[in-house]
Every structure is written in C-alpha cells, then in structure tokens.
Design a protein around this motif. Structure first.
Motif, PDB file in Angstrom:
ATOM      1  N   ALA A 135      -2.659  -2.418  -0.024  1.00  0.00           N
ATOM      2  CA  ALA A 135      -1.285  -1.920  -0.076  1.00  0.00           C
ATOM      3  C   ALA A 135      -0.585  -2.356  -1.360  1.00  0.00           C
ATOM      4  CB  ALA A 135      -0.504  -2.398   1.149  1.00  0.00           C
ATOM      5  N   VAL A 195       3.975   9.690   5.184  1.00  0.00           N
ATOM      6  CA  VAL A 195       2.675   9.048   5.084  1.00  0.00           C
ATOM      7  C   VAL A 195       2.202   9.169   3.642  1.00  0.00           C
ATOM      8  CG1 VAL A 195       1.431  11.143   5.759  1.00  0.00           C
ATOM      9  CG2 VAL A 195       0.334   8.920   6.045  1.00  0.00           C
ATOM     10  N   THR A 196       1.550   8.126   3.149  1.00  0.00           N
ATOM     11  CA  THR A 196       1.011   8.137   1.788  1.00  0.00           C
ATOM     12  C   THR A 196      -0.500   7.905   1.857  1.00  0.00           C
ATOM     13  OG1 THR A 196       1.176   5.751   1.400  1.00  0.00           O
ATOM     14  CG2 THR A 196       3.155   7.065   1.000  1.00  0.00           C
ATOM     15  N   ASP A 201      -1.370   4.483   3.226  1.00  0.00           N
ATOM     16  CA  ASP A 201      -1.452   4.305   4.683  1.00  0.00           C
ATOM     17  C   ASP A 201      -2.875   4.543   5.169  1.00  0.00           C
ATOM     18  OD1 ASP A 201       1.554   4.284   6.013  1.00  0.00           O
ATOM     19  OD2 ASP A 201       1.508   5.446   4.164  1.00  0.00           O
ATOM     20  N   GLU A 241      -2.594   6.372  11.761  1.00  0.00           N
ATOM     21  CA  GLU A 241      -2.981   7.515  10.936  1.00  0.00           C
ATOM     22  C   GLU A 241      -4.342   8.091  11.337  1.00  0.00           C
ATOM     23  OE1 GLU A 241      -0.543   8.435   9.366  1.00  0.00           O
ATOM     24  OE2 GLU A 241       0.600   6.570   9.333  1.00  0.00           O
ATOM     25  N   ILE A 280       0.952   0.517   7.342  1.00  0.00           N
ATOM     26  CA  ILE A 280       2.146   0.196   6.563  1.00  0.00           C
ATOM     27  C   ILE A 280       3.355   0.527   7.433  1.00  0.00           C
ATOM     28  CG2 ILE A 280       3.522   0.674   4.503  1.00  0.00           C
ATOM     29  CD1 ILE A 280       0.981   1.383   3.032  1.00  0.00           C
ATOM     30  N   THR A 311       6.877   2.740   5.845  1.00  0.00           N
ATOM     31  CA  THR A 311       6.325   3.622   4.809  1.00  0.00           C
ATOM     32  C   THR A 311       7.403   4.183   3.886  1.00  0.00           C
ATOM     33  OG1 THR A 311       4.407   4.221   6.162  1.00  0.00           O
ATOM     34  CG2 THR A 311       5.008   5.746   4.411  1.00  0.00           C
ATOM     35  N   ALA A 314       7.097   3.945  -0.018  1.00  0.00           N
ATOM     36  CA  ALA A 314       7.009   5.132  -0.866  1.00  0.00           C
ATOM     37  C   ALA A 314       8.130   5.201  -1.896  1.00  0.00           C
ATOM     38  CB  ALA A 314       7.023   6.388   0.010  1.00  0.00           C
ATOM     39  N   PHE A 372       7.704  -4.137   3.718  1.00  0.00           N
ATOM     40  CA  PHE A 372       6.876  -3.386   4.657  1.00  0.00           C
ATOM     41  C   PHE A 372       5.811  -4.331   5.186  1.00  0.00           C
ATOM     42  CE2 PHE A 372       5.471  -2.732   0.307  1.00  0.00           C
ATOM     43  CZ  PHE A 372       4.133  -3.090   0.343  1.00  0.00           C
ATOM     44  N   SER A 421      11.642  -1.982   8.339  1.00  0.00           N
ATOM     45  CA  SER A 421      10.355  -2.218   8.998  1.00  0.00           C
ATOM     46  C   SER A 421      10.631  -2.868  10.336  1.00  0.00           C
ATOM     47  CB  SER A 421       9.446  -3.129   8.164  1.00  0.00           C
ATOM     48  OG  SER A 421       8.355  -3.611   8.942  1.00  0.00           O
TER      49      SER A 421
END
Length: 268
Positions: free
Chosen positions: A25, A46-47, A50, A74, A93, A96, A100, A106, A197
C-alpha cells in the motif's frame, strides 16, 4: 515498562500478512494522484492498490492455513474452506477515498471469525507504522503495549469520531434523525472528528484517542477486527441502540462512560 503478551502463531501470521499488505500500500501511495480510481458504486471507490494488497494478504494466509476460508472485500484470492472452517476477512485498504486522494490515513484490516464469533483481529496503519491487534481473551495491544479504554471522561470532555454518511448509507434510522443526533453530539462533546477510516477510528477508541465512534452501513470487513480490539480493551461495542450490531452495519463503539449517553440520544 508496557505490558507485553506473547503472540500466538495465528496472530503472528495475521500480523505478518498485514505488514506485507501495508508495504504494498505504501508503494502504491507514492503514486497517488496518478493512480486509476474506479467507482464500485456511488462514491465507493477501488484502486489497483486495493486489489494488489488483498491478493498478497490472501496468498500469505492461504499458505499458512490452506483449509480455511478467505473472504476479501475486493474478492481477490477468495477461497472456500469446509462449511465449519474458520474464515479470514480482509479489507485491504479501509479508507480508500483517503488513499486515492493522497490523504495518509487508511488501514489494512484482517479479521478471523469462527462462525459468527470474532476471535482475532489486526488493524495496521502503514503510514504511521502502528499496529493494533487482539485475540479473544488475551487483551488488546498497540505495538506490544496493552490497551485499556479511558474511564471517567464525560461527554463534555469527549472526542467523538463519526461518519458523515454518503447518500443511502444510513439504514438504521431516518437520515433526518441521524443528522439531529450528529448536531446534538456536536453541541455537547468537546469536539468531533471524521477521519475517513472506520477500522482505525474504532481502534482509536481502544487507544483512548477517541471516546466513541459511530457509523452506519459498515461491513464486517470494516469493523470486525476493531470491534474485538475495543472489547478486549474494556470498551463497549454494538448497534446504535446498545444491542448487537444489526445487519444494517450500524456500529457504536465507546467507553463505558460515554456509551450510555450516546445510546440515549440514538434511541430517543
């Protein structure tokens, strides 16, 4: 000297997996502002990080416990064990949106459930290199130091963490009533914080950084580990009404001093 308790092989595996995921991360975070961000649902992001973090954690857990179930937020590396097998939950994460947008708050979250009982939990903040963890019956810890929730600080001197919900997130009561409660708490508490978070914010109750935290619409992936950490530190966790956490994911974690005051407001 802080009180330190030996870590079980299970917890040691979960901690190693969280550190592995946290390292991935951090590397992805360096590219924030350039990373691709997808929307799973309205304002739910979502990235690639993640997915990468979750896959690495799942592989680490699967190697150590090949017959156990793994369920990631995910769905990267999910696997089904026997019907009665213990089950890992992974939130790679938590926070997120913070991640991001380049906000360094996070958490990497791993929980271990046997049936519906949370037996172990790890919440790792990779940017501060802080590790919260607990195993049922063995207490809660932050980087090896035992955690005990603060007693005696009333609502007038309390720091309260809360969610500012996105549309559709509040499911346990009318949105207008939720906003009324927010305003009433703001009028009484020393201050309120919206950190971004849920997992870390709930764990902050165990560390006496928050006197309470509440949010609706959470998933067990978000809250399970932190719930155990707060309970093992002597705090109270449940739904907004003081009962069990409902299917809507309404979670209220608080010190024994502040908890009744908040439940009274939510149930008025």
């Amino acid at each position: 000297m802080p009180e330190i308790e030996a870590i079980s092989p299970l917890l040691a595996t979960m901690i190693a997996a969280a550190h592995l995921g946290g390292g991935i991360a951090r590397k992805h975070f360096a590219a924030c502002g350039q990373a691709e961000v997808d929307e799973k649902a309205a304002r739910d992001y979502v990235t690639a990080a993640d997915v990468a973090v979750e896959a690495a954690i799942a592989a680490e857990l699967a190697e150590a416990y090949p017959d156990w179930s793994i369920n990631g937020e995910e769905k990267a590396g999910n696997r089904e064990g026997a019907p009665d097998a213990p089950r890992f939950l992974i939130d790679p994460i938590d926070g997120t949106t913070n991640f991001a947008w380049g906000i360094p708050f996070f958490g990497v979250v791993i929980s271990l459930l046997r049936g519906n009982r949370i037996d172990a939990g790890v919440v790792y903040d990779p940017m501060r290199d802080e590790l919260f963890y607990a195993e049922r019956g063995h207490g809660a810890f932050l980087d090896g130091a035992r955690l005990t929730v603060r007693q005696g600080r009333d609502i007038d001197h309390a720091v309260i963490g809360a969610s500012l919900p996105i549309p559709g997130q509040v499911k346990s009561m009318p949105v207008a009533r939720y906003r009324e409660v927010l305003m009433e708490i703001m009028d009484h508490a020393a201050t309120m914080r919206r950190m971004g978070s849920a997992a870390l914010s709930i764990a902050y109750v165990a560390a006496s950084r928050h006197d309470a935290f509440f949010e609706d619409g959470l998933s067990p992936h978000d809250y399970a580990a932190s719930v155990l950490i707060v309970e093992e530190a002597g705090g109270l966790v449940g739904g907004f009404d003081g009962g069990a956490i409902p299917d809507t994911g309404a979670v209220l974690a608080a010190t024994p001093t502040v908890h009744p005051w908040l439940v009274e407001r939510f149930t008025a």
